[in-house]
Design a protein around this motif. Sequence first.
Motif, PDB file in Angstrom:
ATOM      1  N   GLY A   1      14.286   4.283 -16.658  1.00  0.00           N
ATOM      2  CA  GLY A   1      13.137   5.182 -16.597  1.00  0.00           C
ATOM      3  C   GLY A   1      12.474   5.231 -15.237  1.00  0.00           C
ATOM      4  O   GLY A   1      12.726   4.403 -14.360  1.00  0.00           O
ATOM      5  N   ARG A   2      11.598   6.242 -15.089  1.00  0.00           N
ATOM      6  CA  ARG A   2      10.818   6.427 -13.866  1.00  0.00           C
ATOM      7  C   ARG A   2       9.346   6.579 -14.222  1.00  0.00           C
ATOM      8  O   ARG A   2       9.006   6.980 -15.336  1.00  0.00           O
ATOM      9  N   PHE A   3       8.477   6.293 -13.248  1.00  0.00           N
ATOM     10  CA  PHE A   3       7.050   6.197 -13.515  1.00  0.00           C
ATOM     11  C   PHE A   3       6.254   6.938 -12.449  1.00  0.00           C
ATOM     12  O   PHE A   3       6.749   7.218 -11.365  1.00  0.00           O
ATOM     13  N   ASP A   4       4.978   7.236 -12.790  1.00  0.00           N
ATOM     14  CA  ASP A   4       4.103   7.909 -11.828  1.00  0.00           C
ATOM     15  C   ASP A   4       3.622   6.948 -10.740  1.00  0.00           C
ATOM     16  O   ASP A   4       3.622   7.284  -9.558  1.00  0.00           O
ATOM     17  N   PHE A   5       3.197   5.774 -11.177  1.00  0.00           N
ATOM     18  CA  PHE A   5       2.765   4.747 -10.227  1.00  0.00           C
ATOM     19  C   PHE A   5       3.306   3.388 -10.662  1.00  0.00           C
ATOM     20  O   PHE A   5       3.494   3.135 -11.854  1.00  0.00           O
ATOM     21  N   ILE A   6       3.536   2.545  -9.677  1.00  0.00           N
ATOM     22  CA  ILE A   6       3.905   1.155  -9.919  1.00  0.00           C
ATOM     23  C   ILE A   6       2.761   0.292  -9.433  1.00  0.00           C
ATOM     24  O   ILE A   6       2.323   0.424  -8.284  1.00  0.00           O
ATOM     25  N   VAL A   7       2.257  -0.567 -10.299  1.00  0.00           N
ATOM     26  CA  VAL A   7       1.167  -1.469  -9.931  1.00  0.00           C
ATOM     27  C   VAL A   7       1.657  -2.902  -9.992  1.00  0.00           C
ATOM     28  O   VAL A   7       2.599  -3.229 -10.714  1.00  0.00           O
ATOM     29  N   SER A   8       1.004  -3.770  -9.224  1.00  0.00           N
ATOM     30  CA  SER A   8       1.370  -5.180  -9.246  1.00  0.00           C
ATOM     31  C   SER A   8       0.324  -5.975  -8.484  1.00  0.00           C
ATOM     32  O   SER A   8      -0.532  -5.404  -7.800  1.00  0.00           O
ATOM     33  N   ARG A   9       0.453  -7.293  -8.625  1.00  0.00           N
ATOM     34  CA  ARG A   9      -0.506  -8.164  -7.964  1.00  0.00           C
ATOM     35  C   ARG A   9       0.252  -9.239  -7.184  1.00  0.00           C
ATOM     36  O   ARG A   9       0.543 -10.308  -7.703  1.00  0.00           O
ATOM     37  N   ALA A  10       0.600  -8.906  -5.942  1.00  0.00           N
ATOM     38  CA  ALA A  10       1.117  -9.871  -4.965  1.00  0.00           C
ATOM     39  C   ALA A  10       2.235 -10.751  -5.488  1.00  0.00           C
ATOM     40  O   ALA A  10       2.190 -11.966  -5.365  1.00  0.00           O
ATOM     41  N   VAL A  11       3.269 -10.126  -6.082  1.00  0.00           N
ATOM     42  CA  VAL A  11       4.401 -10.932  -6.548  1.00  0.00           C
ATOM     43  C   VAL A  11       5.435 -11.168  -5.451  1.00  0.00           C
ATOM     44  O   VAL A  11       6.286 -12.042  -5.583  1.00  0.00           O
ATOM     45  N   ALA A  12       5.362 -10.391  -4.373  1.00  0.00           N
ATOM     46  CA  ALA A  12       6.311 -10.549  -3.260  1.00  0.00           C
ATOM     47  C   ALA A  12       5.769  -9.787  -2.060  1.00  0.00           C
ATOM     48  O   ALA A  12       4.840  -8.985  -2.178  1.00  0.00           O
ATOM     49  N   ALA A  13       6.357 -10.044  -0.887  1.00  0.00           N
ATOM     50  CA  ALA A  13       6.014  -9.254   0.294  1.00  0.00           C
ATOM     51  C   ALA A  13       6.424  -7.802   0.056  1.00  0.00           C
ATOM     52  O   ALA A  13       7.370  -7.522  -0.688  1.00  0.00           O
ATOM     53  N   MET A  14       5.710  -6.870   0.681  1.00  0.00           N
ATOM     54  CA  MET A  14       5.938  -5.456   0.415  1.00  0.00           C
ATOM     55  C   MET A  14       7.399  -5.015   0.612  1.00  0.00           C
ATOM     56  O   MET A  14       7.946  -4.303  -0.236  1.00  0.00           O
ATOM     57  N   PRO A  15       8.100  -5.418   1.676  1.00  0.00           N
ATOM     58  CA  PRO A  15       9.492  -4.982   1.813  1.00  0.00           C
ATOM     59  C   PRO A  15      10.358  -5.415   0.634  1.00  0.00           C
ATOM     60  O   PRO A  15      11.216  -4.646   0.172  1.00  0.00           O
TER      61      PRO A  15
ATOM     62  N   PHE B   1       9.269  -6.051  -2.429  1.00  0.00           N
ATOM     63  CA  PHE B   1       8.813  -5.308  -3.607  1.00  0.00           C
ATOM     64  C   PHE B   1       9.360  -3.880  -3.591  1.00  0.00           C
ATOM     65  O   PHE B   1       9.760  -3.354  -4.639  1.00  0.00           O
ATOM     66  N   VAL B   2       9.357  -3.259  -2.435  1.00  0.00           N
ATOM     67  CA  VAL B   2       9.909  -1.906  -2.302  1.00  0.00           C
ATOM     68  C   VAL B   2      11.381  -1.896  -2.702  1.00  0.00           C
ATOM     69  O   VAL B   2      11.850  -0.986  -3.401  1.00  0.00           O
ATOM     70  N   HIS B   3      12.111  -2.919  -2.290  1.00  0.00           N
ATOM     71  CA  HIS B   3      13.536  -3.025  -2.634  1.00  0.00           C
ATOM     72  C   HIS B   3      13.718  -3.170  -4.144  1.00  0.00           C
ATOM     73  O   HIS B   3      14.578  -2.518  -4.740  1.00  0.00           O
ATOM     74  N   TRP B   4      12.921  -4.023  -4.763  1.00  0.00           N
ATOM     75  CA  TRP B   4      13.021  -4.245  -6.208  1.00  0.00           C
ATOM     76  C   TRP B   4      12.790  -2.960  -6.996  1.00  0.00           C
ATOM     77  O   TRP B   4      13.432  -2.726  -8.020  1.00  0.00           O
TER      78      TRP B   4
ATOM     79  N   ASN C   1       2.902  10.103  -6.026  1.00  0.00           N
ATOM     80  CA  ASN C   1       3.386   8.917  -6.732  1.00  0.00           C
ATOM     81  C   ASN C   1       3.710   7.808  -5.738  1.00  0.00           C
ATOM     82  O   ASN C   1       4.175   8.073  -4.620  1.00  0.00           O
ATOM     83  N   GLY C   2       3.482   6.559  -6.157  1.00  0.00           N
ATOM     84  CA  GLY C   2       3.762   5.460  -5.241  1.00  0.00           C
ATOM     85  C   GLY C   2       3.384   4.112  -5.819  1.00  0.00           C
ATOM     86  O   GLY C   2       3.165   3.959  -7.026  1.00  0.00           O
ATOM     87  N   ILE C   3       3.296   3.143  -4.940  1.00  0.00           N
ATOM     88  CA  ILE C   3       2.966   1.762  -5.291  1.00  0.00           C
ATOM     89  C   ILE C   3       1.485   1.514  -5.020  1.00  0.00           C
ATOM     90  O   ILE C   3       0.969   1.905  -3.970  1.00  0.00           O
ATOM     91  N   LEU C   4       0.815   0.873  -5.963  1.00  0.00           N
ATOM     92  CA  LEU C   4      -0.566   0.408  -5.792  1.00  0.00           C
ATOM     93  C   LEU C   4      -0.542  -1.098  -5.980  1.00  0.00           C
ATOM     94  O   LEU C   4      -0.346  -1.595  -7.090  1.00  0.00           O
ATOM     95  N   TYR C   5      -0.750  -1.811  -4.887  1.00  0.00           N
ATOM     96  CA  TYR C   5      -0.451  -3.237  -4.837  1.00  0.00           C
ATOM     97  C   TYR C   5      -1.699  -4.029  -4.483  1.00  0.00           C
ATOM     98  O   TYR C   5      -2.346  -3.762  -3.462  1.00  0.00           O
TER      99      TYR C   5
END
Length: 211
Positions: free
Chosen positions: A129-143, A145-148, A163-167
């Motif tokens: 699936g795909r999503f409008d936004f991805i949220v998270s709380r500091a589980v990894a460095a941004m590069p 997280f972007v890869h994941w 659409n994007g990441i809100l970290y």
Amino acid sequence: MDVSLVFEYFTMLSAQQQAHFKKLEAVYQDWNKKINVVSRKDIDELYLRHVLHSLGISKVQRFNEGAQILDVGTGGGFPGIPLAILHPNTQFTLVDAIGKKIKVVQEVIDQLGLENVTAQHTRVEDLPGRFDFIVSRAVAAMPTFVHWTKGKLKKESAHERQNGILYLKGGDLTEELKDYRNVQVFDLAQYFHEPFFETKKVVYLPQKFKG
């Protein structure tokens, strides 16, 4: 600090939303005795360090009705569960690779009766699936997280913001974000006056980021 801290900053909550937020502490206190998902210090300041911190994302981006949000590495359910209470008409998918954490998240969902949240024990790379936004709380460095999360965002945006990441991150992010030219960083201290938020930020990285 009790739930009144949340009500201070979010004054338009329905009676049901208020009831859900009030219930969070007792549910987490109970489950934390069985499965330690929140540190002892943090459980005593749940509404400051976890609930209000999670809700900082909503100060930057409110989610539309019917939007689909993915919380990656949700741990004990943050930021996903507080955001789901605040946005009852938005669909949230909470994932974590650690089974015991997702067990607690599912119990919280069940005890609060949240119908707009699903919890899955999986790695984000294996999630369909795909999503409008991805949220998270500091589980990894941004590069990392972007890869994941590559390929997990919808191409068409249903919000004014792309659409994007809100970290949720903290500290000096200069080095970590240096390769992203269109990243935006919002200081949570401009929304919340508690000292805890002095170094806390929401990082927004649009889907079509410039590296």
